[in-house]
Design a protein around this motif. Structure first.
Motif, mmCIF file in Angstrom:
data_model
loop_
_atom_site.group_PDB
_atom_site.id
_atom_site.type_symbol
_atom_site.label_atom_id
_atom_site.label_comp_id
_atom_site.label_asym_id
_atom_site.label_seq_id
_atom_site.Cartn_x
_atom_site.Cartn_y
_atom_site.Cartn_z
ATOM 1 N N THR A 20 20.216 20.664 54.397
ATOM 2 C CA THR A 20 20.333 21.983 55.033
ATOM 3 C C THR A 20 21.613 22.113 55.839
ATOM 4 N N PHE A 21 21.958 21.076 56.584
ATOM 5 C CA PHE A 21 23.130 21.151 57.458
ATOM 6 C C PHE A 21 24.407 20.610 56.817
ATOM 7 N N TYR A 22 24.308 20.105 55.593
ATOM 8 C CA TYR A 22 25.478 19.519 54.943
ATOM 9 C C TYR A 22 26.681 20.465 54.893
ATOM 10 N N PRO A 23 26.515 21.746 54.524
ATOM 11 C CA PRO A 23 27.693 22.630 54.478
ATOM 12 C C PRO A 23 28.403 22.748 55.825
ATOM 13 N N ASP A 24 27.636 22.800 56.911
ATOM 14 C CA ASP A 24 28.232 22.858 58.247
ATOM 15 C C ASP A 24 29.032 21.598 58.529
ATOM 16 N N LEU A 25 28.435 20.450 58.229
ATOM 17 C CA LEU A 25 29.085 19.172 58.521
ATOM 18 C C LEU A 25 30.357 18.996 57.701
ATOM 19 N N GLU A 26 30.315 19.415 56.444
ATOM 20 C CA GLU A 26 31.490 19.286 55.597
ATOM 21 C C GLU A 26 32.624 20.196 56.068
ATOM 22 N N ALA A 27 32.274 21.389 56.580
ATOM 23 C CA ALA A 27 33.289 22.358 57.002
ATOM 24 C C ALA A 27 33.818 22.090 58.403
ATOM 25 N N SER A 28 33.095 21.297 59.178
ATOM 26 C CA SER A 28 33.473 21.060 60.576
ATOM 27 C C SER A 28 34.721 20.184 60.688
ATOM 28 N N PRO A 29 35.567 20.429 61.696
ATOM 29 C CA PRO A 29 36.702 19.541 61.937
ATOM 30 C C PRO A 29 36.284 18.205 62.536
ATOM 31 N N SER A 30 34.990 18.111 62.924
ATOM 32 C CA SER A 30 34.478 16.857 63.498
ATOM 33 C C SER A 30 33.067 16.594 62.999
ATOM 34 N N GLY A 31 32.833 16.811 61.713
ATOM 35 C CA GLY A 31 31.490 16.665 61.171
ATOM 36 C C GLY A 31 31.023 15.214 61.188
ATOM 37 N N ARG A 32 29.855 14.981 61.778
ATOM 38 C CA ARG A 32 29.314 13.628 61.850
ATOM 39 C C ARG A 32 27.819 13.638 61.558
ATOM 40 N N MET A 33 27.379 12.671 60.767
ATOM 41 C CA MET A 33 25.969 12.487 60.479
ATOM 42 C C MET A 33 25.646 11.019 60.655
ATOM 43 N N ALA A 34 24.523 10.703 61.296
ATOM 44 C CA ALA A 34 24.177 9.300 61.508
ATOM 45 C C ALA A 34 22.669 9.109 61.526
ATOM 46 N N ILE A 35 22.250 7.940 61.076
ATOM 47 C CA ILE A 35 20.854 7.531 61.173
ATOM 48 C C ILE A 35 20.798 6.153 61.827
ATOM 49 N N VAL A 36 19.589 5.790 62.246
ATOM 50 C CA VAL A 36 19.347 4.425 62.715
ATOM 51 C C VAL A 36 18.521 3.722 61.651
ATOM 52 N N SER A 37 19.076 2.670 61.081
ATOM 53 C CA SER A 37 18.357 1.878 60.100
ATOM 54 C C SER A 37 17.958 0.546 60.731
ATOM 55 N N ALA A 38 17.447 -0.337 59.915
ATOM 56 C CA ALA A 38 16.930 -1.607 60.419
ATOM 57 C C ALA A 38 17.441 -2.770 59.600
ATOM 58 N N VAL A 39 17.556 -3.915 60.249
ATOM 59 C CA VAL A 39 17.922 -5.147 59.555
ATOM 60 C C VAL A 39 16.986 -5.373 58.371
ATOM 61 N N ALA A 40 15.737 -4.923 58.523
ATOM 62 C CA ALA A 40 14.731 -5.113 57.481
ATOM 63 C C ALA A 40 15.113 -4.470 56.161
ATOM 64 N N ALA A 41 15.994 -3.473 56.175
ATOM 65 C CA ALA A 41 16.388 -2.805 54.940
ATOM 66 C C ALA A 41 17.060 -3.766 53.968
ATOM 67 N N SER A 42 17.780 -4.729 54.494
ATOM 68 C CA SER A 42 18.443 -5.718 53.638
ATOM 69 C C SER A 42 17.811 -7.099 53.750
ATOM 70 N N GLN A 43 16.846 -7.268 54.664
ATOM 71 C CA GLN A 43 16.139 -8.538 54.818
ATOM 72 C C GLN A 43 14.640 -8.261 54.920
ATOM 73 N N PRO A 44 14.043 -7.700 53.874
ATOM 74 C CA PRO A 44 12.638 -7.289 53.951
ATOM 75 C C PRO A 44 11.672 -8.461 53.979
ATOM 76 N N THR A 45 10.535 -8.214 54.592
ATOM 77 C CA THR A 45 9.433 -9.161 54.567
ATOM 78 C C THR A 45 8.292 -8.559 53.752
ATOM 79 N N ALA A 46 7.385 -9.403 53.331
ATOM 80 C CA ALA A 46 6.250 -8.899 52.558
ATOM 81 C C ALA A 46 5.410 -7.935 53.385
ATOM 82 N N SER A 47 5.182 -8.257 54.643
ATOM 83 C CA SER A 47 4.338 -7.402 55.484
ATOM 84 C C SER A 47 5.001 -6.073 55.804
#
Length: 245
Positions: A124-151
């Motif tokens: 939804t906000f992608y067009p705004d971010l692409e057009a902005s002179p300072s467009g920034r998008m960020a998420i918080v991920s986890a170490v688990a994404a690349s080092q998963p456990t069974a649980s």
């Protein structure tokens, strides 16, 4: 959509703004002069943020509903103008007893709360971010994404998918802003990933005074890194995975 002047205040959407991390990020963004659209399902929480900070405008929205996100975007643009930043902090944790203990209902909760809300808000906000002179998008991920456990397989898989989505956004920004070979353009928009083991805040420390929280990232440190996104060159940020562990 025309690009905004770099001299205007930044308009940043913080999705999941009433968590400890969300509140810290909102405060840090206000500290750099941004106007913040604080979005959450908690009416009292976003109202509290708006009462605390004059530069914060509260919005209640179910981000898992694409049409509701479209209405949210219309309201934010009408109130503040085009959006320069999207910080996605909507999340959750569900685990199980090994691979066979990964329950369908937990998967649905994680898929909806983490990945669906990310897809809806970023599209939804992608067009705004692409057009902005300072467009920034960020998420918080986890170490688990690349080092998963069974649980934690379901959680790790959702986080890995979220990272892939953000890297796809980064590629979109790169392609849209690369210009031609003979007329290269300056990159102005970036999508980035912050990787943590887990987050910790003062309330958690107070409730467990004898716990060390090894490897955890304080929400204030995360907030500082988020606010710093808007002063760093987009070309250096785009597509990065920044480990805060």
């Amino acid at each position: 959509m025309n690009a905004r002047s770099a001299l205007l205040p930044l308009n940043v959407v913080v999705a999941g703004s009433t968590s400890a991390a969300g509140r810290a990020v909102v405060e840090a963004l206000v500290g750099i002069g941004a106007r913040v659209a604080a979005v959450d399902l908690d009416p009292a929480g976003v109202e509290s943020l708006a009462e605390t900070h004059e530069e914060v405008v509260p919005y209640v929205c179910n981000l898992a509903d694409l049409s509701a996100v479209g209405n949210l975007a219309d309201s934010i643009r009408a109130d503040l103008g085009p959006v320069d930043g999207l910080i996605h902090l909507v999340g959750g944790w569900r685990g199980g007893d090994g691979i066979r203990g990964q329950k369908d209902e937990d998967w649905e909760v994680l898929h909806t709360s983490v990945l669906t809300t990310l897809r809806n808000t970023s599209r939804t906000f992608y067009p705004d971010l692409e057009a902005s002179p300072s467009g920034r998008m960020a998420i918080v991920s986890a170490v688990a994404a690349s080092q998963p456990t069974a649980s934690g397989a379901a959680y790790a898989a959702i986080k890995a998918a979220s990272e892939a989505w953000v890297l796809g956004m980064a590629d979109g920004f790169r392609r849209a802003q690369s210009g031609h070979k003979d007329e290269p353009k300056e990159q102005t928009s970036a999508a980035a990933i912050f990787v943590v083991k887990a987050l910790v805040d003062e309330t958690m420390r107070t409730e467990a005074p004898h716990r060390a929280f090894p490897g955890y990232t304080d929400v204030s440190e995360l907030a500082d890194h988020v606010s710093a996104l808007f002063s760093a060159p987009a070309s250096e940020l785009n597509g990065t995975r920044q480990h805060l562990v």
